[in-house]
Design an enzyme around this catalytic site. Structure first.
Site, PDB file in Angstrom:
ATOM      1  N   GLY A   1       0.808  -1.220   0.000  1.00  0.00           N
ATOM      2  CA  GLY A   1       0.000   0.000   0.000  1.00  0.00           C
ATOM      3  C   GLY A   1       0.837   1.264   0.000  1.00  0.00           C
ATOM      4  N   ILE A   2       0.622   2.118   0.991  1.00  0.00           N
ATOM      5  CA  ILE A   2       1.364   3.371   1.111  1.00  0.00           C
ATOM      6  C   ILE A   2       2.863   3.101   1.196  1.00  0.00           C
ATOM      7  CG2 ILE A   2       1.801   5.365   2.599  1.00  0.00           C
ATOM      8  CD1 ILE A   2      -1.178   5.235   3.394  1.00  0.00           C
TER       9      ILE A   2
ATOM     10  N   ASP B   1       7.797  -6.409   5.958  1.00  0.00           N
ATOM     11  CA  ASP B   1       6.368  -6.546   6.168  1.00  0.00           C
ATOM     12  C   ASP B   1       6.123  -7.874   6.867  1.00  0.00           C
ATOM     13  OD1 ASP B   1       3.792  -4.987   4.656  1.00  0.00           O
ATOM     14  OD2 ASP B   1       3.365  -6.963   5.487  1.00  0.00           O
TER      15      ASP B   1
ATOM     16  N   ASP C   1       7.443  -8.753  11.974  1.00  0.00           N
ATOM     17  CA  ASP C   1       6.220  -8.485  12.720  1.00  0.00           C
ATOM     18  C   ASP C   1       6.577  -7.548  13.864  1.00  0.00           C
ATOM     19  OD1 ASP C   1       3.922  -8.452  14.252  1.00  0.00           O
ATOM     20  OD2 ASP C   1       3.747 -10.633  14.449  1.00  0.00           O
TER      21      ASP C   1
ATOM     22  N   TYR D   1      -8.279   2.919  17.875  1.00  0.00           N
ATOM     23  CA  TYR D   1      -7.400   3.341  16.790  1.00  0.00           C
ATOM     24  C   TYR D   1      -6.950   4.786  17.015  1.00  0.00           C
ATOM     25  CZ  TYR D   1      -5.844   4.387  12.009  1.00  0.00           C
ATOM     26  OH  TYR D   1      -5.117   4.760  10.909  1.00  0.00           O
TER      27      TYR D   1
ATOM     28  N   LYS E   1      -3.119   6.218  17.705  1.00  0.00           N
ATOM     29  CA  LYS E   1      -2.481   7.165  16.798  1.00  0.00           C
ATOM     30  C   LYS E   1      -2.078   8.445  17.535  1.00  0.00           C
ATOM     31  CE  LYS E   1      -2.290   4.809  13.062  1.00  0.00           C
ATOM     32  NZ  LYS E   1      -0.965   4.408  12.541  1.00  0.00           N
TER      33      LYS E   1
ATOM     34  N   VAL F   1      -7.339   7.477   2.285  1.00  0.00           N
ATOM     35  CA  VAL F   1      -6.455   6.996   1.232  1.00  0.00           C
ATOM     36  C   VAL F   1      -7.059   5.739   0.594  1.00  0.00           C
ATOM     37  CG1 VAL F   1      -4.084   6.383   0.647  1.00  0.00           C
ATOM     38  CG2 VAL F   1      -4.538   7.787   2.675  1.00  0.00           C
TER      39      VAL F   1
ATOM     40  N   THR G   1      -6.764   2.487  -0.277  1.00  0.00           N
ATOM     41  CA  THR G   1      -5.972   1.283  -0.052  1.00  0.00           C
ATOM     42  C   THR G   1      -6.908   0.122   0.239  1.00  0.00           C
ATOM     43  OG1 THR G   1      -5.771   1.491   2.364  1.00  0.00           O
ATOM     44  CG2 THR G   1      -4.153   2.688   1.019  1.00  0.00           C
TER      45      THR G   1
END
Length: 258
Positions: free
Chosen positions: A25-26, A45, A66, A154, A158, A187, A189
């Site tokens: 993705g990004i 990843d 991870d 979430y 953040k 975005v 994705t």
């Protein structure tokens, strides 16, 4: 007489070693942008295939990692001691109202978004501090500042990640290591598939920002290059919002001005 660098050179990353954590993705677009500006990029990843595909596209190495495993992060930092740039994009979200959240879901989101961010800053930051140089870039979200129903954990992670970035910037800055965050808006994705599948929801998000549309991953890449490069040599502890004006606007209604 030594030739002075041009302003164009400020964005060049020739000879620098970069690590992208969250290479799909990004992260994939960020890896391509860093590579195009001269960096040698390692792509990491939890999904081995995603890491390998992005690495192949940029001519770099791949790594299965991870970040919820602190020992794995520590080992990766030990094996990659000469990094100049680390970019962390990996994150997850469970969209549920607070009273519906399970303790297990809470732990999963916190483990990746907050504990993972802490581990990356700690272990890779330690290496950069010892070398007196480096740029750490953590992806946050508009949810570090504004929320909606279903975003509690979430958003909390953040916001916490941003505070970790600020503290690391304060602690590492004396030896020349910079730490910054990027806060995207909406975005296109795979992670936003749930929203895109519901036209009303999708359009509501598009009209919430000043530009009236969603972004695509490549539109985040310029911010990564900027914060990785000498163009931002005096920028640390900041949150760069790439949100189409989402956090600048107050509501979705445009009142009459006559």
């Amino acid at each position: 007489m030594e030739e002075q660098p041009t302003f164009t050179d400020l964005f060049r990353l020739d000879g620098r070693q970069a690590l992208i954590i969250g290479a799909g993705g990004i992260g994939s677009e960020a890896a391509r942008a860093l590579s195009d500006h001269g960096a040698q990029v390692t792509c990491a990843d939890r999904d081995r295939v995603a890491a390998e595909e992005t690495a192949a596209a940029v001519g770099g190495a791949s790594l299965t990692l991870d970040v919820t495993d602190p020992e794995a992060v520590r080992q990766a930092a030990e094996n990659l001691p000469d990094l100049d740039i680390v970019v962390l994009t990996a994150a997850m979200n469970v969209r549920k109202r607070i009273i519906d959240y399970s303790p297990g879901e809470f732990d999963r989101v916190v483990d990746l978004n907050l504990k993972g961010t802490f581990a990356v800053i700690k272990y890779f930051g330690e290496r950069m501090v010892s070398r007196h140089r480096g740029s750490l870039i953590v992806f946050s979200s508009i949810r570090d500042q504004v929320v909606e129903p279903g975003q509690s954990v979430y958003a909390a992670t953040k916001a916490g990640a941003v505070q970790l970035v600020k503290t690391a910037a304060a602690e590492f800055g004396g030896v020349g290591v910079r730490v910054n965050a990027i806060s995207p808006g909406i975005v296109e994705t795979a992670l936003t598939g749930q929203i895109k599948s519901q036209p009303e929801w999708y359009q509501a998000y598009a009209t919430k920002n000043a530009l009236g549309r969603w972004s695509v991953p490549s539109e985040l890449a310029g911010a990564v290059v900027y914060l990785a490069s000498d163009a931002s040599s005096y920028v640390t502890g900041t949150t760069l919002r790439v949100d189409g004006g989402w956090t600048a606007m107050d509501g979705r209604f445009t009142p009459p001005t006559d």
